[in-house]
Design an enzyme around this catalytic site. Sequence first.
Site, mmCIF file in Angstrom:
data_model
loop_
_atom_site.group_PDB
_atom_site.id
_atom_site.type_symbol
_atom_site.label_atom_id
_atom_site.label_comp_id
_atom_site.label_asym_id
_atom_site.label_seq_id
_atom_site.Cartn_x
_atom_site.Cartn_y
_atom_site.Cartn_z
ATOM 1 N N ARG A 1 0.763 -1.216 0.038
ATOM 2 C CA ARG A 1 0.159 -0.068 -0.050
ATOM 3 C C ARG A 1 1.032 1.139 0.012
ATOM 4 O O ARG A 1 1.932 1.371 1.035
ATOM 5 C CB ARG A 1 -0.707 -0.018 1.276
ATOM 6 C CG ARG A 1 -1.594 1.231 1.567
ATOM 7 C CD ARG A 1 -2.442 1.337 2.563
ATOM 8 N NE ARG A 1 -3.275 2.475 2.990
ATOM 9 C CZ ARG A 1 -2.938 3.271 4.098
ATOM 10 N NH1 ARG A 1 -2.145 2.882 4.953
ATOM 11 N NH2 ARG A 1 -3.446 4.444 4.134
ATOM 12 N N HIS B 1 -2.703 10.883 1.269
ATOM 13 C CA HIS B 1 -2.210 10.548 2.482
ATOM 14 C C HIS B 1 -1.562 11.908 3.041
ATOM 15 O O HIS B 1 -0.424 12.190 3.247
ATOM 16 C CB HIS B 1 -1.357 9.669 2.455
ATOM 17 C CG HIS B 1 -1.032 8.879 3.831
ATOM 18 N ND1 HIS B 1 -0.868 7.410 4.169
ATOM 19 C CD2 HIS B 1 -0.517 9.408 4.995
ATOM 20 C CE1 HIS B 1 -0.877 7.277 5.415
ATOM 21 N NE2 HIS B 1 -0.441 8.380 5.866
ATOM 22 N N GLU C 1 -7.171 8.310 6.725
ATOM 23 C CA GLU C 1 -7.334 9.277 8.114
ATOM 24 C C GLU C 1 -7.931 10.786 7.745
ATOM 25 O O GLU C 1 -7.158 11.473 8.436
ATOM 26 C CB GLU C 1 -6.309 9.161 8.921
ATOM 27 C CG GLU C 1 -5.785 7.732 9.306
ATOM 28 C CD GLU C 1 -4.663 7.773 10.286
ATOM 29 O OE1 GLU C 1 -4.330 8.799 10.663
ATOM 30 O OE2 GLU C 1 -4.178 6.594 10.635
ATOM 31 N N ASN D 1 -6.779 1.763 10.211
ATOM 32 C CA ASN D 1 -5.425 1.922 10.940
ATOM 33 C C ASN D 1 -5.676 1.774 12.372
ATOM 34 O O ASN D 1 -6.630 2.511 12.896
ATOM 35 C CB ASN D 1 -5.067 3.221 10.348
ATOM 36 C CG ASN D 1 -4.727 3.596 8.805
ATOM 37 O OD1 ASN D 1 -5.019 2.524 8.165
ATOM 38 N ND2 ASN D 1 -4.405 4.575 8.676
ATOM 39 N N TYR E 1 -3.578 1.394 16.116
ATOM 40 C CA TYR E 1 -2.401 1.447 16.920
ATOM 41 C C TYR E 1 -2.884 1.260 18.368
ATOM 42 O O TYR E 1 -1.828 0.539 18.998
ATOM 43 C CB TYR E 1 -1.927 2.867 16.587
ATOM 44 C CG TYR E 1 -1.141 2.994 15.274
ATOM 45 C CD1 TYR E 1 -0.014 2.650 14.969
ATOM 46 C CD2 TYR E 1 -1.925 3.470 14.289
ATOM 47 C CE1 TYR E 1 0.581 2.610 13.671
ATOM 48 C CE2 TYR E 1 -1.599 3.630 13.087
ATOM 49 C CZ TYR E 1 -0.227 3.130 12.738
ATOM 50 O OH TYR E 1 0.261 3.327 11.358
ATOM 51 N N GLU F 1 -3.177 -0.283 8.441
ATOM 52 C CA GLU F 1 -1.894 0.032 9.087
ATOM 53 C C GLU F 1 -1.833 -0.745 10.267
ATOM 54 O O GLU F 1 -3.151 -0.544 11.216
ATOM 55 C CB GLU F 1 -1.733 1.607 9.270
ATOM 56 C CG GLU F 1 -1.412 2.480 7.973
ATOM 57 C CD GLU F 1 -1.179 3.929 8.185
ATOM 58 O OE1 GLU F 1 -0.975 4.208 9.492
ATOM 59 O OE2 GLU F 1 -1.592 4.649 7.118
#
Length: 618
Positions: free
Chosen positions: A147, A191, A237, A380, A382, A432
């Site tokens: 990606r 992005h 995002e 994504n 985290y 991600e």
Amino acid sequence: MLRLVALLGAAAAARGQPPGDDTQAQDAAVVYPVAPTSTLKSCKNDEVFCYNKNACVLPDPHAADFCVPEAIDLVGVGSFRWGASTAAYQVEGGAYEDGKGLSNWDVFAAVPGRVANGDTGDVAADSYHRWHEDVELLADLGVKHYRFSVSWSRVLPKGEGEVNAKGLKYYNNLVDALIKRGITPTVCLFHWDLPQALEEQGGWLNKEMITRAFTNYARVMYEALGDRVKTWITLNEPGTVVYMGYNMGLMAPGRCADRRRCAKGDSFREPLVAGHNMLVAHAHAVDAFRREFKPRFGGTIGMVNCVKWAEPQDRADASQWKLAQFLMEAEIGFFTDPLYFGDYPLSLRDTVGGAEGPLPQFTPTEKRLLAGSQDFFGLNFYTSHYVWDPPQGGGIGPQGGSSWLFVTPGGLRNQLHWITARYGAPPIYITENGCDQPDEDRAADPSKPDHFRIAYMHEYIEQAAVAALEGVNLQGYYVWSLLDNFEWADGYSKRFGIVHVDFDGNQDRTPKTSYYWLKRLLSTLGKASPNHGKYKEGSAAAALPAALAPLPAAAGPVPMAADVNVPSPWARLAATGGMMLALASVALGLLVWRRRRRGSERLPFAFPWRKRGYDEIM
Ligand code: GBH
């Protein structure tokens, strides 16, 4: 004060019976598993729990009896996508070459004080020149997907109009090289690096201009690469862009209400307007894809969003679960409810002033274009946090290299269930996931094993796989990131790569231990576990290793009232507890707003990526 908010929420919940309606009994409570969010087996930070050995071990990629967690072994095979991710401004460099136009990140990073140590993306990982090496690294790693994002101003130097053939050629070459090596490209159109020429016309705040420009840019890319690229991502995002770029002013375009930090901006209104326009632009770009290109090329398209799992410190506290729910609705529902239901969460709109507030309304056409406008859910993920832990949430579990990143593998599992319940089990790619290793700074020695990162990946991947065994439609995992890169406002002080990049040398690449770990994992999948195949015939639940089963009955699962959790289409929420939630949210919003003192210039809620409160930063 925070307790007061919670009490008010609880009181409202106790008073408010959802409006009567015969169908409501069926809505009762929505239950999904809420697993332990932090460290699961109390192994040390850099150890993993290995089921085959029933013990904590250092994740050694070279061990003869390499440990592959069983859940991964079962899920990560067949058509499951294993990939790695990067983003243009973070890796390419070549910022002023071959006719590339300026992006707003080129401009932002050049302003002293904006990026740590005065770093810029001028050279970054130099992938503009060293992309062959990146492709070889991917091939050697054994991932079948990559990606990357396109630098809009490299292709369209002014954002619109003339196409820069050399810019387009770079992406054509990259795509060809990937395919030649058996790697399938996943292309993200935005992005965060917006052509500066468009920024100067108002950027994401100028709805008419940005919708037209983004859709036309998307068309240029579909036309150029659509014969070979079959997975498209419109935006990465948008939530981070609006909060960091327009609320905090800590990322491009660096707008906020505080004149000590930002020359321009309005931290309350602009994030809402920019986010709205990003959604509208997405909808048009998807529409163009489906009508003009998909019939010819095929392919799928979606957006990528990031969210932190949020939960109360006291899991028995229902009103705190409401706050957690509200935070997740405001952070991710802001951008994903419109993609599935055609409109914002009521809780969000009501908290920012309702119909009279600054959050724009979608037109009927926009609603129609938005609803159903993604083929897959790009996630994504985290980290996780507690709600309203003073001053504004706090991370859960051990900390990574960044102040906002805490190791919460179970949070990923919970978040996958949240998404599945709310949006009707969409196919999900984890686009991600990864971390920065606490002791890796700019001078980091690439030969030093990054066990912390491996343990992080091992645990998160495993929890994602467990969620898949529990029914989540998970179809892929892309690690963030292939390379150490320009970590936005943190510059090169944080390293998220599984490949080390020497930013003080010649951008030389050195695979880290985590690279070899992932490589070994991918080459071992489906073969490693002595139990492999054993569960195939059984139910998903039977496939769960005992130690990974959902919380024991006594501890959970945590029931979420229908008015708080929204598993069903939007209309059902509105029909059930929407009003009550709205009331609670308004109360919360007003209180938080007042607490902020300079209320009207700020969003009446905060997104606690940072441990410190907004007021302390400003
Ligand atoms: C991802 O965002 C990005 O897509 C990727 O480009 C980036 O490299 C990666 O994370 C690692 O950071 O400055 O303390 O306020 C993840 C969501 C939102 C996490 C903004 C960091 C800022 C923290 N990010 N947040 S702080």
